[in-house]
Design a protein around this motif. Structure first.
Motif, PDB file in Angstrom:
ATOM      1  N   SER A   2       0.846  -1.198   0.000  1.00 39.90           N
ATOM      2  CA  SER A   2       0.000   0.000   0.000  1.00 39.90           C
ATOM      3  C   SER A   2       0.877   1.242   0.000  1.00 39.90           C
ATOM      4  O   SER A   2       1.940   1.279   0.625  1.00 39.90           O
ATOM      5  N   GLY A  34     -11.673   6.952  -7.548  1.00 38.93           N
ATOM      6  CA  GLY A  34     -10.297   6.461  -7.531  1.00 38.93           C
ATOM      7  C   GLY A  34      -9.515   7.137  -6.424  1.00 38.93           C
ATOM      8  O   GLY A  34     -10.075   7.795  -5.536  1.00 38.93           O
ATOM      9  N   GLU A  37      -1.933   7.519  -4.817  1.00 37.05           N
ATOM     10  CA  GLU A  37      -1.066   7.009  -3.769  1.00 37.05           C
ATOM     11  C   GLU A  37       0.389   7.170  -4.190  1.00 37.05           C
ATOM     12  O   GLU A  37       0.712   7.097  -5.390  1.00 37.05           O
ATOM     13  N   TYR A  45       2.857  -4.487  -6.967  1.00 38.85           N
ATOM     14  CA  TYR A  45       2.056  -5.715  -6.977  1.00 38.85           C
ATOM     15  C   TYR A  45       2.920  -6.831  -7.548  1.00 38.85           C
ATOM     16  O   TYR A  45       3.945  -6.593  -8.189  1.00 38.85           O
ATOM     17  N   CYS A  53      -6.586  -3.676  -9.171  1.00 36.31           N
ATOM     18  CA  CYS A  53      -6.471  -2.238  -9.442  1.00 36.31           C
ATOM     19  C   CYS A  53      -5.868  -1.947 -10.816  1.00 36.31           C
ATOM     20  O   CYS A  53      -5.089  -2.741 -11.353  1.00 36.31           O
ATOM     21  N   PHE A  55      -3.543   0.901 -12.580  1.00 33.84           N
ATOM     22  CA  PHE A  55      -2.564   1.902 -12.163  1.00 33.84           C
ATOM     23  C   PHE A  55      -2.184   2.802 -13.338  1.00 33.84           C
ATOM     24  O   PHE A  55      -1.929   2.306 -14.446  1.00 33.84           O
ATOM     25  N   TYR A  84       0.180   2.970 -18.201  1.00 34.37           N
ATOM     26  CA  TYR A  84      -0.722   2.276 -17.288  1.00 34.37           C
ATOM     27  C   TYR A  84      -0.443   0.784 -17.285  1.00 34.37           C
ATOM     28  O   TYR A  84       0.153   0.230 -18.208  1.00 34.37           O
ATOM     29  N   GLY A  86      -1.596  -3.090 -14.743  1.00 33.21           N
ATOM     30  CA  GLY A  86      -2.503  -3.668 -13.766  1.00 33.21           C
ATOM     31  C   GLY A  86      -3.705  -4.318 -14.419  1.00 33.21           C
ATOM     32  O   GLY A  86      -3.592  -4.985 -15.445  1.00 33.21           O
ATOM     33  N   TYR A 101      -2.752 -10.636 -11.729  1.00 35.55           N
ATOM     34  CA  TYR A 101      -1.753  -9.838 -12.427  1.00 35.55           C
ATOM     35  C   TYR A 101      -0.848 -10.782 -13.225  1.00 35.55           C
ATOM     36  O   TYR A 101      -0.345 -11.760 -12.698  1.00 35.55           O
ATOM     37  N   PHE A 113       0.891   7.254  -8.256  1.00 35.22           N
ATOM     38  CA  PHE A 113      -0.013   6.612  -9.213  1.00 35.22           C
ATOM     39  C   PHE A 113      -1.437   7.069  -8.952  1.00 35.22           C
ATOM     40  O   PHE A 113      -1.848   7.275  -7.798  1.00 35.22           O
ATOM     41  N   ILE A 115      -4.992   5.477  -9.073  1.00 30.23           N
ATOM     42  CA  ILE A 115      -5.422   4.077  -8.970  1.00 30.23           C
ATOM     43  C   ILE A 115      -6.936   3.995  -9.003  1.00 30.23           C
ATOM     44  O   ILE A 115      -7.634   4.711  -8.265  1.00 30.23           O
TER      45      ILE A 115
END
Length: 499
Positions: A2, A34, A37, A45, A53, A55, A84, A86, A101, A113, A115
């Motif tokens: 996170s 959205g 972060e 990830y 998600c 990204f 982008y 994800g 993923y 990003f 998200i």
């Protein structure tokens, strides 16, 4: 992992090529549903995690990688704003089966990003771009459907080729066994007749016992006969023929070749001559000739039926019909069965060299699918050598390469040009003429080796020396027992930029 939550700025989103055409209302929805972060250097990830998600890079540097064997191979590194990654296929819904993923993403510096949750991204796409979504669905599922059909066709073509080759290989020993059986019946009938003639003659009991003893030793000698060179066989036939002529036995040219094939010589004939008188010598020689011929025919029948049995065993080993799909196997058995199944395709003009390291351990694998990989690689090698003059050498090598098992297929064809070397594992890419290749053989092989076995596959090529190399792990991954084939080609997780 996170990140640290930050405020979402509609104005900043509008500066990205992905969102520059959106209205203020649409941008407001993105910020509302959205989030922004910031991530410190490290993973964002991981490949195989649920794809939750979508990204979009606002600032920083990201690196995308794919797992190949036990290594993470970098696919893309970029600082381009707006790229982008994800869950960017979430708009396709459950039918896309993109629930994980397909690669890993990490950042090398503090990066921000935008998200969107996957379900929000899917809803936004369907609300704002319904026609585009339908077109993309058609493209995605249409291409997938075409690939599945062509993949099936590729397998059927390979199966047809293998069936034709197997039929051809089975026909030769089967026909030889039938011919030998027919000839054997004639020889046995002749032996019965000759035995009756001998029994009605004036042979003394001791002479008959001696002949029967010679017959037994002759039958044993036939089974142990060593092969002779053509020159040695010709010289021995001449010597036997001269001996028979000197003793007044006609048809020496018919009798001598069988005696030579059985490993008999003039010393053996002298033993017979010493056991009988001159008047019964010819009958004894011809009676023993039937013994030699019947033994030779039975050896031929045994060889032919053994060849049929070997081919059937190879077909069963190749297809793996009676075995579990995932098991610990000897790669050399798989290679041998594949080469035997493809022997008709290899033909007499291609020399096969086996450079096996027999000390290699058995490995956990899907043997039926590995056989498909070997088939595709051998077929490519044969096609390459046929482009020149049909002659060449196929070298199959196994070795231990660090902590992996290496299987290498080398051919003496013209090689793979450098400009296409990076595309040969792409689906539908082929250098064969129209109608002779679908371009899926190497794509299928890549998926089986990389996605299903966590191995890797590569090619090294120059004119006269092309080597396809397959690396397979020696031990099973935790997620491998059992594991279904799912995954994509390299690059499918690459960030997409506007053209």
């Amino acid at each position: 992992m996170s990140g640290r939550p930050l405020a979402c700025d509609r104005a900043e989103l509008k500066t990205l090529f992905l969102f520059e055409k959106l209205s203020d209302e649409q941008l407001a929805r993105l910020c509302r549903e959205g989030r922004v972060e910031e991530f410190e250097p490290g993973p964002v990830y991981t490949e195989g995690d649920p794809a939750t998600c979508f990204f979009v890079l606002l600032e920083g540097t990201l690196v995308l990688s794919r797992r190949v064997g036990i290594d993470d191979v970098e696919v893309t590194r970029t600082s381009q704003r707006g790229v982008y990654s994800g869950a960017f296929q979430a708009y396709l819904g459950d039918r896309a089966q993109a629930v994980q993923y397909n690669g890993s993403m990490r950042v090398t510096e503090p990066s921000r990003f935008f998200i969107l949750p996957a379900h929000t991204f899917a809803a936004v796409m369907r609300d704002w771009f319904p026609m585009a979504v339908h077109l993309l669905e058609g493209l995605f599922f249409g291409t997938k459907s075409i690939q599945e059909v062509v993949n099936q066709r590729e397998r059927l073509l390979a199966l047809g080729s293998l069936s034709a080759g197997l039929t051809h290989e089975l026909n030769n020993p089967a026909a030889a066994a039938v011919r030998a059986t027919s000839a054997l019946r004639e020889r046995v009938a002749g032996m019965r007749h000759k035995l009756g003639v001998i029994a009605a003659g004036r042979y003394e009991p001791d002479t008959l016992r001696t002949l029967v003893d010679i017959q037994e030793r002759t039958a044993e000698q036939v089974a142990k006969a060593a092969p002779l060179s053509p020159l040695e066989a010709s010289d021995r036939e001449d010597a036997l023929g001269d001996w028979l002529d000197d003793h007044g036995i006609p048809g020496a040219w018919q009798l001598a070749p069988a005696f030579v094939q059985a490993g008999l010589d003039t010393d053996w004939l002298d033993q017979i001559a010493a056991a009988v008188d001159e008047g019964t010598l010819e009958g004894a020689i011809r009676w023993l000739n039937y013994t030699v011929e019947t033994e030779l025919l039975m050896i031929e029948i045994e060889d032919s039926t053994t060849r049929v049995s070997t081919l059937v065993d190879a077909a069963r080993q190749y297809s793996q019909l009676d075995r579990a799909p995932y098991q610990v196997v000897d790669v050399h058995e798989l290679l041998d069965s594949t080469l035997l199944m493809l022997s008709a395709k290899l033909g007499p003009r291609i020399t096969v060299v086996k450079d096996y390291d027999r000390t290699l351990p058995n490995i956990p694998a899907y043997p039926g699918e590995l056989n498909q990989v070997w088939t595709n690689l051998v077929d490519n090698a044969v096609s390459a050598m046929n482009e020149v003059d049909g002659d060449g050498t196929l070298t199959v090598r196994t070795a231990l390469d660090r902590d992996q098992l290496l299987v290498e297929f080398g051919d003496t064809g013209p090689g793979v040009p450098p400009e296409i070397r990076g595309r040969i594992f792409d689906p539908f890419f082929t250098t064969k003429p129209v109608g002779q290749g679908t371009g899926l053989g190497l794509d299928i092989s890549w998926r089986i080796v990389v996605n299903k076995h966590h191995g890797s596959i590569d090619v090294r090529s120059e004119p006269g020396d092309t080597r396809f190399q397959v690396w397979l792990p020696l031990t099973a991954a935790d997620s491998d027992v059992p594991r279904q084939n799912s995954g994509t080609q390299p690059g499918s997780e690459t960030p997409v930029e506007a053209s």
